[in-house]
Scaffold this active site. Structure first.
Site, mmCIF file in Angstrom:
data_model
loop_
_atom_site.group_PDB
_atom_site.id
_atom_site.type_symbol
_atom_site.label_atom_id
_atom_site.label_comp_id
_atom_site.label_asym_id
_atom_site.label_seq_id
_atom_site.Cartn_x
_atom_site.Cartn_y
_atom_site.Cartn_z
ATOM 1 N N GLU A 61 0.812 -1.220 0.000
ATOM 2 C CA GLU A 61 0.000 0.000 0.000
ATOM 3 C C GLU A 61 0.844 1.267 0.000
ATOM 4 O OE1 GLU A 61 -0.508 -2.639 1.843
ATOM 5 O OE2 GLU A 61 -2.502 -3.342 1.251
ATOM 6 N N HIS A 130 -11.304 -4.081 9.342
ATOM 7 C CA HIS A 130 -11.737 -3.907 7.956
ATOM 8 C C HIS A 130 -13.080 -3.193 7.840
ATOM 9 C CE1 HIS A 130 -8.762 -7.143 7.472
ATOM 10 N NE2 HIS A 130 -8.630 -6.697 6.247
#
Length: 304
Positions: A61, A130
């Protein structure tokens, strides 16, 4: 307005398609961008239409965000997607210390035009790591624009504005909105980032809501109407810049405020809404404002 109905996720795809067709510097990058799932369908068909401009990326990321920023500084307009907001947390240095600061650090002569799409909200099996809605984090950073479209119409118009903007824009998309339908005009249109949009007229209470909470507010307003209470709903679809003028105008009429946000309560964006109203319309309030948010707890994974 056109009566053409599109899903929220289809409106996102159409916005990207329009911008890619008009500007060859626009491209899409992210984990799974060209695969069959196509980031929950939001990039479906674009890899075939623009084969060199829809790019899959490795699970790194910080690296992919750095690549996006580098290309933005070099004249491209990347649309980067983190399919969970938490993945963007691994790239906060690039987003907060670099992209958001670049225009200021170079006396306004440099630009970093990039869109960072992040999916928020709870889904099946998505628990504490999440499912977070951390919009107040990003909205707190000078130099970052933050949008949270709540309707298909806004999803298309705001995303086009974000792609064409000369600075970094974080677009937070609640997964529960992807399948909702709404009117979306054909062709090109933009919505300005800034002031809240009035979704429903009312006279007794103002509900200022973000993202999915605008749908919850609409359901609540229908039930209140059955009891003779008229609720006005304002969709706060831009968190930075945040122009509270429509909310102040509404509160001066209704005298009451409910701030509804998809994030947690403590130091959350609902508190910013309340603060703006207290600063600008305190004498018009008939009662203390109310915040409706998630509790200050991690989201559980199981339904139990």
């Amino acid at each position: 307005m056109s009566e053409r109905q599109l899903k929220f996720v289809e409106a996102l795809k159409e916005a990207q398609d329009i911008c890619m067709a008009a500007d060859p510097t626009v491209y899409i990058m992210g984990l799974g961008a060209p695969d069959a799932a196509a980031i929950f369908g939001s990039t479906k068909g674009l890899a075939e239409k623009y084969p060199d401009r829809v790019i899959d990326m490795p699970v790194s990321e910080a690296g992919l965000t750095g690549v996006a920023l580098g290309t933005a500084l070099s004249g491209m307009r990347p649309i980067m997607t983190h399919i969970r907001l938490e993945f963007a947390m691994l790239a906060m240095d690039q987003i907060v210390n670099q992209a958001a600061k670049w225009h200021y650090m170079f006396g306004g002569q440099a630009i970093a035009p990039m869109v960072i799409r992040c999916v928020v909200g709870r889904g099946w099996g998505q628990g504490p790591q999440h499912s977070q809605s951390l919009q107040s984090w990003f909205a707190h950073v000078p130099g970052l624009k933050v949008i949270m479209p709540a309707t298909p119409y806004d999803a298309k118009g705001l995303l086009i504005s974000a792609i064409e903007d000369n600075g970094p824009v974080v677009c937070l998309e609640h997964r529960w909105l992807y399948s909702i339908h709404g009117n979306v005009p054909e062709g090109y249109y933009k919505l300005p980032m800034g002031a809240a949009t009035r979704l429903r007229e009312g006279s007794d209470v103002t509900i200022a809501a973000t993202s999915y909470m605008t749908l919850e507010a609409t359901k609540a307003a229908d039930r209140l109407a059955a009891e003779g209470i008229s609720a006005e709903i304002l969709d706060v679809h831009t968190l930075n810049p945040f122009d509270a003028a429509p909310i102040l105008e509404s509160v001066k009429k209704t005298g009451r405020l409910i701030a509804a946000d998809t994030g947690c309560r403590n130091v959350g964006f609902a508190g910013e809404i309340v603060a703006r109203v207290v600063e600008g319309a305190l004498r018009d309030l008939k009662e203390a404002p109310v915040r409706i948010t998630l509790p200050d707890l991690p989201t559980p994974t199981s339904r139990a």
